[in-house]
Structures are given as structure tokens and as C-alpha cells.
Design a protein around this motif. Sequence first.
Motif, mmCIF file in Angstrom:
data_model
loop_
_atom_site.group_PDB
_atom_site.id
_atom_site.type_symbol
_atom_site.label_atom_id
_atom_site.label_comp_id
_atom_site.label_asym_id
_atom_site.label_seq_id
_atom_site.Cartn_x
_atom_site.Cartn_y
_atom_site.Cartn_z
ATOM 1 N N SER A 60 39.411 12.298 35.954
ATOM 2 C CA SER A 60 38.140 12.375 36.665
ATOM 3 C C SER A 60 38.282 13.469 37.711
ATOM 4 O O SER A 60 39.352 14.016 37.889
ATOM 5 N N GLU A 99 37.900 12.937 40.947
ATOM 6 C CA GLU A 99 37.891 12.200 42.203
ATOM 7 C C GLU A 99 39.091 12.574 43.059
ATOM 8 O O GLU A 99 40.006 13.255 42.602
ATOM 9 N N HIS A 135 41.576 10.984 43.766
ATOM 10 C CA HIS A 135 42.850 10.508 43.231
ATOM 11 C C HIS A 135 43.625 11.609 42.510
ATOM 12 O O HIS A 135 44.840 11.553 42.427
ATOM 13 N N HIS A 136 42.919 12.602 41.974
ATOM 14 C CA HIS A 136 43.608 13.668 41.230
ATOM 15 C C HIS A 136 43.413 15.031 41.860
ATOM 16 O O HIS A 136 44.089 15.973 41.498
ATOM 17 N N PHE A 182 39.113 7.559 33.636
ATOM 18 C CA PHE A 182 40.023 6.740 34.452
ATOM 19 C C PHE A 182 40.187 5.347 33.871
ATOM 20 O O PHE A 182 39.435 4.934 33.000
ATOM 21 N N GLY A 183 41.187 4.660 34.390
ATOM 22 C CA GLY A 183 41.414 3.279 33.940
ATOM 23 C C GLY A 183 42.215 3.246 32.655
ATOM 24 O O GLY A 183 42.406 4.251 31.994
ATOM 25 N N LYS A 184 42.694 2.036 32.334
ATOM 26 C CA LYS A 184 43.543 1.890 31.156
ATOM 27 C C LYS A 184 42.702 1.412 29.975
ATOM 28 O O LYS A 184 42.692 2.033 28.928
ATOM 29 N N ARG A 185 41.959 0.350 30.208
ATOM 30 C CA ARG A 185 41.146 -0.226 29.142
ATOM 31 C C ARG A 185 39.806 0.500 29.036
ATOM 32 O O ARG A 185 39.267 0.667 27.940
ATOM 33 N N ILE A 186 39.282 0.956 30.167
ATOM 34 C CA ILE A 186 37.916 1.481 30.172
ATOM 35 C C ILE A 186 37.835 2.990 29.935
ATOM 36 O O ILE A 186 36.754 3.550 29.925
ATOM 37 N N ASP A 235 51.020 7.734 36.590
ATOM 38 C CA ASP A 235 52.420 7.448 36.845
ATOM 39 C C ASP A 235 52.992 6.302 35.999
ATOM 40 O O ASP A 235 54.184 6.092 35.991
ATOM 41 N N PHE A 236 52.115 5.539 35.353
ATOM 42 C CA PHE A 236 52.616 4.338 34.675
ATOM 43 C C PHE A 236 52.669 4.504 33.162
ATOM 44 O O PHE A 236 51.685 4.897 32.534
ATOM 45 N N GLU A 237 53.825 4.157 32.597
ATOM 46 C CA GLU A 237 54.007 4.229 31.148
ATOM 47 C C GLU A 237 52.983 3.378 30.408
ATOM 48 O O GLU A 237 52.387 3.819 29.421
ATOM 49 N N THR A 238 52.816 2.156 30.906
ATOM 50 C CA THR A 238 51.914 1.212 30.248
ATOM 51 C C THR A 238 50.518 1.810 30.083
ATOM 52 O O THR A 238 49.892 1.669 29.036
ATOM 53 N N CYS A 239 50.040 2.452 31.158
ATOM 54 C CA CYS A 239 48.684 3.001 31.135
ATOM 55 C C CYS A 239 48.596 4.165 30.164
ATOM 56 O O CYS A 239 47.671 4.239 29.354
ATOM 57 N N ARG A 274 50.636 11.435 39.010
ATOM 58 C CA ARG A 274 49.695 11.487 40.120
ATOM 59 C C ARG A 274 50.472 11.619 41.419
ATOM 60 O O ARG A 274 51.433 10.887 41.649
#
Lengths: 193, 312
Positions: free
Chosen positions: B80, B82, B84-85, B113-117, B140-144, B188
Motif C-alpha cells: 500500500s 501508507e 507503514h511502507h 495489505f494484510g495476510k488473509r485480505i 517481516d513475517f514468514e507466515t504472512c 518493513r
Amino acid sequence: MEAVEYFEVECPEKAGGDYYRRIADVVLLDHNLIRVVLKLHIFIDPKVPLFVATGITRKLPGTVKVRDFADVNRKERKVTISIGDEAYLAPLLQILWERFGKERVEQPDRFTIMLDIDEGESENLEDIPVFDPREAIYKDLIYALQVIQPEGFKVRRQYYGNGRFYLVASEDTLPEDIEDIVRKKFSLMGESL
Amino acid sequence: MILVPVTYKGGIYRHDEIIDLIEDLGGYIIQKHIIAQEVVLQALVPKDDIELIRKVGKPLTGDITPSPLVGTEIAVVTPSLEIHHLPHASCDVAEYIRRYGAKTNMVGLARGFGKRIAQLNDEERDVINEHDLAVYLLGDFETCIEQKFPVLRRGIMVPIVLCGGPPTEALKAIIDPPVEGYVGNIGRFMHRTKEADEISRLDDVVEEVTRVLDKRREEMAKDPLSISPARLMDIISEKVDEIHEVLSPTPITVQMGGLRVKLPYDTFGTVLRKTVIDEGVTIGDLADVLPSRMRDYILIRIKPFSETNLMI
């Protein structure tokens, strides 16, 4: 973050946690909030996903009154207020306009306000509360936490009161036991909500 | 004649001599910046003549350096636009790649943005596909990354270089099917990249981008283009006068396999198609002239030799 007494980032992914530690540090520094925060515990679980930030603020300065930044001189109906700190001029003017009307409030220069009011009205002029820093800091603090949290966590709950604050955020609906989780995080810091 | 991408930096005094020299030698000026008393030229020049240009430029305080990315257009994709980035991470990377000659465009997704959305819409997909390469800057997160990246790459045909917080090895392990390039440890962050180790990570991004594009160049060399994009740019700026009235910094953006011409498609699509390149050969014969998804620009995709049987 030497100024902060307790600062922990708890995260199942170690690398991610370390990055967020740095992010939180930088954001609080950029927003001039390092001196405000006494303890801060951040918990992020990207799997759930859930972001919980809990913390305690230092003792904040009280409400700023007229006497704290200005001198009031009375001469019959003429009252002159000499401003020492311009930062509070705008909110003070707002209050005076509302109370006495614009036609009775004169401002010949930046540092002077002249009022045309009765003796009764000018009695407690020095004690008018002008600005409450707690309110502004609360807004700043919540904004900073929103910047720290991972983007996309649009479901949020925030609280501030009695020197304690928390912000929980997630992509999905917040879990029902969220208050318990927050309480646990507070107890990790040796505090209670 | 092999053309090499270079950047020339020098004083503004007599810089037109350098431009003339490069053009006379058969090279192409891709972009020219004038910053106060300095001129920066991004150009493709014949490999054997670099020394000559250096010699001519020396008394004009000119310096010539290789810039591997001149003549490429790269999309820097962020979830995005925003805070945040931005500005750090996204702008730092985009700006750093630009220093090596690439034209970078920042693509901020509407709902990345977001993982699911996380989502990628058709316009974003098409815009990214108009570039030579896409650099994805994730978190920063592998899962995401593992969960959202398949959504963000859906329908992307250009090579992807994936940047993220986890180490490169971890990124390689979670992405399936693999992408063309990975750079770890650059996820990030909220501060300016100015320390040596941070700059070296930006160097890693440039290195990876260069490696991926070199590979693509090699593949393209097996079936070369009917005309070099730089040459086509020269022809268009010579024959289509209106291009000189366009105010954007690069009215014609050179890509590896084509051009982006910043003129409205409705008015100039046919004009460009009918523009004569050489003795009865028009642009329409050698290239597809298409409407770009970026504003109302024109995208020219040059056909390979195997399709046209022409080489100019």
C-alpha cells in the motif's frame, strides 16, 4: 530506548520480533514519545493474527491554566493578558471568544490580549484550564501504535486511562477473551490493568 | 556493434559535444538530466568507444560509469502507499535502483495489505505486467509472506524479485513455485537506510535485479528483437513532433522489449503504427502498438525477428 524502563517484543518468529523491536523504537522516537512511555510490552502473533501493545505512561504534566503561561493585569474594566508561551495562545483565544464574545476580546499584537469585562467576570481568569496534555498524548500514543502495528490489522480496540494504555488489533474479529490476554500482558510487566 | 549501458556525469559546459559524439558513434541517449551545473546522461554506447568518450569528456570534468540497468523499466510493488511502507523501504529501494539507471515506478496496491485480505486487481496486474521486472517489497513475517504472496503474484508474467524480512534461504523455502530472485533481510522498517550494512542490502537488491535481467537479456538474444528499443525511441522523437511537447521527465521510456510513449493512445496510436522506420517498413510492421493501462499512454512491444523476418 534507555529511557523506557521495560520494553519487550514477544513474537513466535524471532527475526520478525527483532524487526518489530527496531520499528517500535524508531516510531516512538520519531513521535517524541520515548519520554512519555515508562513500560511497553508488544505481542505479535502473525499466525492468529493478533497484535497486542500494552504499556504504562510516566506521570504526565497536569492541565495547563492561564496562570502557567500568562500574566493578568486588571485596571477597572480593562484586563490585559500578557502571553509568555505562544503555544497555548490559540486555545486560549478560542475559550475567551466563546466566553466573552469576539467584540470584547482585542488582540493588538501576538503577545497581548485585551478584554473589556466586568470585575465579576475577570475574577477567576487565571484558573481557566486551557490545554490538557493528557488528551493530546493519548491521541499521539494511539496513532504511534497504529503505525507500529502490522498494516492490514483493521479491527482494533484501544484503551487509555489511569496511566495505562493498550491497543489490540487483528485482521479478523478479535478473540472473545481479549481482555484476559491484555491482563496477562500487563502482569508480565508486573502491573495490573 | 555491442551497445553498453552507461551513465555520464559532467559539467554543463559543452556537454552538447558529448551528446553529439555519442550519437555520431551510433549510441543512444536514453535520458538527460540537468541538475544545477551538472549533466547526467544515461546512454547506450558502443563498447569499443567508451575510452574515447572518457577521453573527450575528461577536460569537461566528465566521468563515465557502467550502469547495468539503463534502458529498463522496473515496478517496485508495495502492499500500500501508507506510512507503514513509505518513505522508507519502498522509496529507499526505488531510489537506489534508479541510481543504476533503471526507470522505476512505484506501484502501491489498493488492497495489498494484510495476510488473509490481500488482493491484486486487474489494473494493478496489467500495470505490473507492462514492466521489465517487478520488485515485491513485503513484510517481516514468514507466515504472512507465505500466505499472501500467491495472491499478489497471480497473473504476473514478468520476472519477480521478492524482498522480505526473513533471510533469503527462508524466502526460497516458502515460495512455491519459485520466483526469479530473492533478497532477504529487507522487509518493513521505519528508518532511513544510511548505515553500511543497510546500504549493502540495497546493493544486494540491485545485484539480484541485474542478475535476473541479464538472464532475460540472454534469453532474448536467442531470438533478437526486430529493432532495438533505443533506436525506435530515436525514430519516434525524430518523426513525431508532438512528443517534444510532453512534459514528463521521460516522454519515451525505454524498456528491454519495447517502449512506453507518453502520448494519448486514441490520437496517436494510428499515427505511430503508420510511422515509417525505413523504406516502406512502418512501426506497425515490427511492433504491437497497444494502449497502456498506465493513464492513456501507448505501449509498444517490439516483435522478435522470428515473427517479422525483418531486422533493422
